[in-house]
Design an enzyme around this catalytic site. Structure first.
Site, PDB file in Angstrom:
ATOM      1  N   SER A 152       0.050   4.635   2.044  1.00  0.00           N
ATOM      2  CA  SER A 152       1.035   5.268   1.164  1.00  0.00           C
ATOM      3  C   SER A 152       0.438   6.567   0.660  1.00  0.00           C
ATOM      4  CB  SER A 152       1.374   4.355  -0.022  1.00  0.00           C
ATOM      5  OG  SER A 152       2.339   4.975  -0.846  1.00  0.00           O
ATOM      6  N   GLU A 153       1.208   7.666   0.783  1.00  0.00           N
ATOM      7  CA  GLU A 153       0.621   8.979   0.510  1.00  0.00           C
ATOM      8  C   GLU A 153       0.237   9.200  -0.945  1.00  0.00           C
ATOM      9  OE1 GLU A 153       5.070   9.888   1.390  1.00  0.00           O
ATOM     10  OE2 GLU A 153       3.573   8.414   1.964  1.00  0.00           O
ATOM     11  N   ASN A 154       0.679   8.321  -1.856  1.00  0.00           N
ATOM     12  CA  ASN A 154       0.231   8.476  -3.238  1.00  0.00           C
ATOM     13  C   ASN A 154      -1.131   7.847  -3.492  1.00  0.00           C
ATOM     14  OD1 ASN A 154       1.523   5.994  -2.857  1.00  0.00           O
ATOM     15  ND2 ASN A 154       1.914   5.749  -5.026  1.00  0.00           N
TER      16      ASN A 154
ATOM     17  N   SER B 133      -5.715  11.138  -0.031  1.00  0.00           N
ATOM     18  CA  SER B 133      -4.653  10.610   0.802  1.00  0.00           C
ATOM     19  C   SER B 133      -4.084  11.688   1.718  1.00  0.00           C
ATOM     20  CB  SER B 133      -3.534  10.035  -0.082  1.00  0.00           C
ATOM     21  OG  SER B 133      -2.546   9.436   0.701  1.00  0.00           O
TER      22      SER B 133
ATOM     23  N   ASN C 154       2.151   4.767   8.236  1.00  0.00           N
ATOM     24  CA  ASN C 154       2.814   5.209   7.013  1.00  0.00           C
ATOM     25  C   ASN C 154       4.294   4.882   7.112  1.00  0.00           C
ATOM     26  OD1 ASN C 154       4.464   7.447   5.522  1.00  0.00           O
ATOM     27  ND2 ASN C 154       2.465   7.462   4.535  1.00  0.00           N
TER      28      ASN C 154
END
Length: 217
Positions: free
Chosen positions: A46-48, A88, A23
């Site tokens: 990507s955390e989205n 996620s 990340n």
């Protein structure tokens, strides 16, 4: 990009291993994309809600549905997947992400991280940094060694509100690479042309330095 930022990113790329899920935090860490070998098999998370993202080239038209957590347009590599943010963050909370890189306002000798709030200045919120800092297997901080006024960012103890306590594994700045250990900050590498005395002067925290084993970058 400054020479100091390029030095940080080139050194940070050596932390990534083939096969990892990585990340990249908002700011300087997102530029690490461009320092990873093209042949390296790495899935950038990507955390989205993207696994397997890559930077968009200048000739590619932007896909307005594909952005990273900082709002930049991205593209995907073969084998990438897209999912909702709940999935996620489930990946993050189950420690499925191997490595994350973040920036910092302050880091201290105990591995505490402050990177989301400066009192008196607007902040959109702590966001995903809190989850990533606590749950990812390894957290590496990428930041300048000193702020724009020359004040140390590597402290004995953080003064700003914490993102998470005791979470940092390694710190990479323009001046040094330091590991957080039970005994304190152990210097692994020092920047070319910088003396040990100059590094100590630029750092508030006490440093553990074995000059016989010190690397350069």
């Amino acid at each position: 990009m400054s020479a100091d930022q390029a030095r940080i990113l080139a050194r940070a790329a050596r932390e990534v291993l083939s096969g990892q899920i990585v990340n990249l935090g908002i700011g300087l860490p997102t530029r690490l994309f461009h320092y990873l070998p093209a042949e390296m098999e790495v899935l950038v998370h990507s955390e989205n809600g993207v696994l397997g993202c890559r930077p968009r080239t200048e000739v590619e038209a932007p896909d307005y549905d594909m952005i990273d957590s900082g709002g930049a347009y991205i593209a995907t590599r073969p084998g990438a997947s897209v999912f909702d943010s709940a999935t996620s963050f489930a990946m993050i909370r189950r420690s499925r992400v191997d490595l994350t890189f973040m920036g910092a306002f302050e880091v201290d000798a105990e591995g505490n991280l402050a990177n989301w709030k400066i009192p008196g200045k607007f902040s959109p919120g702590i966001g995903g940094a809190m989850e990533l800092a606590q749950k990812v297997k390894r957290l590496v901080i990428l930041c300048s060694h000193n702020d724009k006024h020359g004040n140390p960012k590597i402290l004995t103890r953080c003064r700003l509100p914490l993102t998470a306590p005791h979470c940092v594994s390694r710190i990479i700045t323009d001046k040094a690479v330091m590991d957080v250990t039970p005994q304190g900050l152990a210097v692994v590498d020092i920047a070319e042309g910088l003396s040990v005395a100059e590094l100590r002067e630029a750092t508030e925290a006490d440093l553990i330095i074995d000059e016989q084993r010190l690397g350069r970058f």
